[in-house]
Design a protein around this motif. Structure first.
Motif, PDB file in Angstrom:
ATOM      1  N   GLY A   1       0.838  -1.182   0.000  1.00  0.00           N
ATOM      2  CA  GLY A   1       0.000   0.000   0.000  1.00  0.00           C
ATOM      3  C   GLY A   1       0.880   1.242   0.000  1.00  0.00           C
ATOM      4  O   GLY A   1       1.853   1.338  -0.749  1.00  0.00           O
ATOM      5  N   HIS A   2       0.561   2.203   0.859  1.00  0.00           N
ATOM      6  CA  HIS A   2       1.350   3.438   0.960  1.00  0.00           C
ATOM      7  C   HIS A   2       2.623   3.260   1.778  1.00  0.00           C
ATOM      8  O   HIS A   2       3.429   4.199   1.856  1.00  0.00           O
ATOM      9  CB  HIS A   2       0.502   4.552   1.576  1.00  0.00           C
ATOM     10  CG  HIS A   2      -0.433   5.196   0.602  1.00  0.00           C
ATOM     11  ND1 HIS A   2      -0.201   6.438   0.049  1.00  0.00           N
ATOM     12  CD2 HIS A   2      -1.610   4.773   0.072  1.00  0.00           C
ATOM     13  CE1 HIS A   2      -1.180   6.758  -0.767  1.00  0.00           C
ATOM     14  NE2 HIS A   2      -2.062   5.764  -0.769  1.00  0.00           N
TER      15      HIS A   2
ATOM     16  N   PRO B   1     -11.078   0.198   4.915  1.00  0.00           N
ATOM     17  CA  PRO B   1     -10.360   1.149   4.062  1.00  0.00           C
ATOM     18  C   PRO B   1     -11.328   2.122   3.404  1.00  0.00           C
ATOM     19  O   PRO B   1     -12.534   1.868   3.310  1.00  0.00           O
ATOM     20  CB  PRO B   1      -9.694   0.247   3.022  1.00  0.00           C
ATOM     21  CG  PRO B   1     -10.639  -0.910   2.895  1.00  0.00           C
ATOM     22  CD  PRO B   1     -11.206  -1.127   4.270  1.00  0.00           C
TER      23      PRO B   1
ATOM     24  N   LYS C   1      -5.595  -3.909   4.766  1.00  0.00           N
ATOM     25  CA  LYS C   1      -4.213  -4.368   4.870  1.00  0.00           C
ATOM     26  C   LYS C   1      -3.639  -3.990   6.230  1.00  0.00           C
ATOM     27  O   LYS C   1      -3.927  -2.925   6.772  1.00  0.00           O
ATOM     28  CB  LYS C   1      -3.340  -3.731   3.783  1.00  0.00           C
ATOM     29  CG  LYS C   1      -3.701  -4.053   2.359  1.00  0.00           C
ATOM     30  CD  LYS C   1      -2.680  -3.392   1.430  1.00  0.00           C
ATOM     31  CE  LYS C   1      -2.960  -3.664  -0.034  1.00  0.00           C
ATOM     32  NZ  LYS C   1      -4.156  -2.940  -0.502  1.00  0.00           N
TER      33      LYS C   1
ATOM     34  N   THR D   1      -3.936  -9.433   5.007  1.00  0.00           N
ATOM     35  CA  THR D   1      -5.114  -8.895   4.329  1.00  0.00           C
ATOM     36  C   THR D   1      -6.338  -9.545   4.959  1.00  0.00           C
ATOM     37  O   THR D   1      -6.317 -10.736   5.298  1.00  0.00           O
ATOM     38  CB  THR D   1      -5.088  -9.171   2.822  1.00  0.00           C
ATOM     39  OG1 THR D   1      -4.933 -10.585   2.600  1.00  0.00           O
ATOM     40  CG2 THR D   1      -3.938  -8.431   2.153  1.00  0.00           C
TER      41      THR D   1
ATOM     42  N   GLU E   1      -3.259   1.507   3.646  1.00  0.00           N
ATOM     43  CA  GLU E   1      -4.064   1.396   2.416  1.00  0.00           C
ATOM     44  C   GLU E   1      -3.137   1.567   1.232  1.00  0.00           C
ATOM     45  O   GLU E   1      -2.045   2.109   1.351  1.00  0.00           O
ATOM     46  CB  GLU E   1      -5.153   2.458   2.399  1.00  0.00           C
ATOM     47  CG  GLU E   1      -6.224   2.225   3.456  1.00  0.00           C
ATOM     48  CD  GLU E   1      -7.358   3.214   3.329  1.00  0.00           C
ATOM     49  OE1 GLU E   1      -7.611   3.714   2.224  1.00  0.00           O
ATOM     50  OE2 GLU E   1      -7.983   3.502   4.364  1.00  0.00           O
TER      51      GLU E   1
END
Length: 269
Positions: free
Chosen positions: A42-43, A195, A202, A244, A269
């Motif tokens: 993700g980020h 999310p 996540k 997840t 996310e």
């Protein structure tokens, strides 16, 4: 079958480099270590576990469009940047640099002892932000057998964008970080949040290598991850795990070893 999935990221499989002045592990691709299967989550873009020798460190260099924070485990870390910030960070300190349109900084071991810290980067959800700097402090007592919210999105309730406020350090990214020091036999639960986009959430957990530098198979403290009828996964110091799950899934972390375990848990996310 459970829809909660755990994929281990074993300590000895991380990128690893010993430069004498720096001993480092890379959970994700970084510098000379490149792995397409572990480039980000993700980020969450960088998770380095660094040990820097006295009187050495990362000289002045530039960054832009990254949210960069340091979690100090042991020793003292001297930070200097182009915004005029000069600070010596100690155990329990979390320092956040929102690089935005661009900053230059240095990070060096302060004093006569090695500094052990986690260097973590996230990609921002907005570009061209002005550079900003924040520090927070969290005691071992606060973290003892409890999740302490150490980093949270700047838009979350109760998060202050003042430099030396209490509470989580603000980040311009959909990333929350929780820290704990879990004693033997103790358990903690965490509900994985919904999310903003998508149907699957996540999370990532990292067990800090507090007992000493170990480039081999993980040892030291030990935890077990479980949730939503998924088989339990055992992790030791330096290990991590990708998770997840459907929103609302309850994750349980149990210290199954005989020593305290310090760890970071990321909702991303």
């Amino acid at each position: 079958m459970s829809s909660f999935k755990i994929v281990s990221r074993r300590s000895e499989e991380r990128g690893n480099a010993d430069h004498e002045w720096l001993k480092t592990f890379h959970t994700f691709s970084f510098a000379m270590y490149q792995d397409n299967e572990h480039s980000h989550f993700g980020h969450l873009r960088v998770l380095n576990e660094d040990r820097v020798q006295p009187h050495t460190g990362f000289g002045t260099h530039g960054h832009r469009e990254f949210e960069i924070f340091s979690y100090v485990v042991k020793g003292e870390l001297e930070h200097r940047d182009s915004m005029g910030n000069v600070e010596v960070l100690k155990r329990g300190d979390v320092q956040m640099t929102s690089a935005g349109t661009g900053i230059r900084h240095s990070e060096k071991a302060h004093g006569e002892k090695q500094v052990h810290f986690l260097q973590i980067w996230a990609t921002p959800n907005r570009n061209n932000l002005p550079p900003q700097y924040y520090t927070r402090h969290f005691t071992d007592e606060e973290k003892s057998n409890k999740w302490v919210h150490v980093v949270a999105p700047v838009t979350a309730d109760g998060v202050s964008d003042k430099r030396d406020a209490t509470g989580p350090a603000p980040v311009h990214a959909p990333v929350s970080v929780f820290a704990t020091i879990l004693s033997p036999g103790s358990s903690l639960s965490h509900t994985i949040p919904k999310p903003f986009l998508g149907n699957s959430s996540k999370a990532f957990i990292h067990v800090i290598q507090t007992s000493g530098y170990n480039p081999g198979q993980a040892s030291g403290g030990q935890i077990s991850l479980s949730g939503d009828k998924a088989p339990a996964t055992e992790l030791r110091e330096g290990d991590g795990a990708y998770m997840t799950a459907p929103p609302g899934t309850e994750l349980t972390v149990t210290n199954t070893g005989d020593t305290n375990v310090e760890m970071l848990l990321f909702d991303v996310e």
